[in-house]
Design an enzyme around this catalytic site. Structure first.
Site, PDB file in Angstrom:
ATOM      1  N   GLU A  47      39.055  -1.542  -8.155  1.00 47.97           N
ATOM      2  CA  GLU A  47      39.706  -2.175  -9.307  1.00 47.97           C
ATOM      3  C   GLU A  47      41.218  -2.177  -9.150  1.00 47.97           C
ATOM      4  OE1 GLU A  47      40.165  -1.693 -14.148  1.00 47.97           O
ATOM      5  OE2 GLU A  47      39.373  -0.020 -12.987  1.00 47.97           O
ATOM      6  N   GLU A 146      36.869  -2.377 -22.132  1.00 45.92           N
ATOM      7  CA  GLU A 146      37.752  -1.233 -21.906  1.00 45.92           C
ATOM      8  C   GLU A 146      39.019  -1.447 -22.719  1.00 45.92           C
ATOM      9  OE1 GLU A 146      38.757   1.512 -18.152  1.00 45.92           O
ATOM     10  OE2 GLU A 146      39.614  -0.499 -18.021  1.00 45.92           O
TER      11      GLU A 146
END
Length: 179
Positions: A47, A146
């Site tokens: 990520e 998130e």
């Protein structure tokens, strides 16, 4: 699926001066991890995290950098975890980035920019458009939320119910016509 983190530029180090060594180490570590994960039939995810706001020292910052590293690693069980919050901050151009990097994507995460709150909070991103784009690209994976809810968790998921209703779906994503 498991998130394999890239690490951080050492305190006091010049990013450009250590970038080559960090990339070499990261590529070697990813190959090792990917081989172990393959034995368990698992996918590793890398990520990119923005270094403008969230973590100035995080090594992996853009989908472009992640794609280049994934190509060097050359393991089919390593994918891109594309967090649209970080991608927007670092590069914008989400439609093009989703289209370009779609073959590499193993997971999507979302949060509104700039506040990192619910998708229906005021901000830069048009999530109904983004969700339709993901569908048109054929994305069938999960979308991770998130973000920091402005209220409690249940209240913070109200945007999803509204989105489903706007698409003629019920809670849980089932069609009202299927009843």
């Amino acid at each position: 699926r498991i998130h394999v983190m890239a690490g951080r530029v050492p305190l006091g180090a010049d990013r450009a001066a250590v970038a080559g060594k960090m990339e070499t180490t990261f590529v070697e570590n990813l190959r090792y991890a990917a081989d172990l994960l393959a034995q368990e039939n698992m996918i590793g995810l890398v990520e990119p995290i923005n270094n403008r706001i969230t973590d100035p020292r995080y090594y992996l910052n853009t989908p472009h950098q992640a794609a280049a590293i994934l190509e060097k690693v050359g393991r089919p069980n390593l994918k891109l975890q594309l967090d649209l919050f970080h991608c927007q901050i670092m590069d914008g151009n989400l439609s093009r980035n989703l289209d370009t990097y779609f073959p590499l994507i193993g997971h999507i995460q979302i949060a509104q920019v700039p506040g990192r709150h619910e998708p229906d909070s005021p901000g830069e991103l048009n999530f109904p458009y983004i969700f339709e784009l993901l569908e048109s690209l054929g994305y069938t994976g999960y979308v991770g939320c998130e973000y920091a809810p402005k209220g409690d968790t249940l209240e913070g998921l109200g945007w999803l119910r509204s989105y489903w209703e706007s698409r003629g779906l019920q809670h849980g994503g089932t069609s009202k016509a299927a009843e």
